[in-house]
Write a protein that holds these residues in place. Structure first.
Motif: not given
Length: 199
Positions: A35-64
């Motif tokens: 995936x390549x998704x925009x982050x709240x920190x202003x960066x685009x985060x790609x799963x492939x950029x974290x190869x070699x590291x464990x990644x956690x993605x916690x999905x949630x229904x809706x902000x606020x």
């Protein structure tokens, strides 16, 4: 002409058989879809950029919303010096309590994110109002959410599911029974069980 048409039909059929269905559900042992998704920190985060590291993605229904605010708060790695209140949808208020310690996720060699189908602007406001120390990813087109199976034709907002992805890019664990208030501590416990390297 007829032969070319048959070749094209054959190629399309092959592509259809090998592609990940839009309403597929990714399971433990599967290769994690990139995936390549925009982050709240202003960066685009790609799963492939974290190869070699464990990644956690916690999905949630809706902000606020209340449940997700409790879950986001449980994942923060830093303490909270002074408690504060946050305005939620429906003119409700959520209180963030002061505390000395965070979740402990920062003790592991992992990259972790939360994710929703809210817009990047909404999640930026949400992360700032919660004073979060990690990025929220945004998937307003729901392409990644559908690929992971957290959104489908019957479910327009993501399920509250968390994926732990190995350094090799495979699904190590899927938590479909997330407890919003204790999710940070629960993840720390699961990382220890899985033998994820600590810093």
């Amino acid at each position: 002409m007829k032969q070319s048409f048959m070749k094209i039909c054959g190629m399309l059929a092959l592509l259809a058989m090998t592609a990940i269905p839009l309403n597929a559900e990714v399971k433990t042992g599967d290769r994690a879809p990139d995936f390549a998704l925009a982050g709240s920190d202003g960066k685009v985060h790609k799963l492939s950029d974290y190869q070699g590291k464990v990644v956690i993605v916690a999905w949630f229904p809706k902000a606020f919303t209340g449940g997700w605010t409790a879950q986001c708060d449980s994942l923060r790695v830093s303490g909270v010096k002074k408690g504060f209140d946050l305005k939620l949808l429906g003119d409700r208020t959520f209180s963030i309590a002061a505390r000395e310690k965070g979740s402990g996720l920062d003790k592991f060699d992992v990259a972790f994110f939360t994710a929703s189908c809210d817009t990047a602007e909404t999640n930026k406001r949400y992360a700032e109002s919660l004073q979060l120390d990690y990025p929220i990813l945004s998937d307003p087109q729901k392409k990644t959410a559908r690929t992971y199976g957290v959104v489908n034709d019957e479910r327009p907002v993501p399920f509250r599911w968390t994926y732990i992805i190995s350094a090799e890019g495979k699904i190590l664990h899927v938590d479909k029974q997330v407890n919003a208030k204790t999710h940070g501590a629960d993840l720390v416990k699961k990382l220890k069980e899985l033998g994820v390297q600590q810093k």
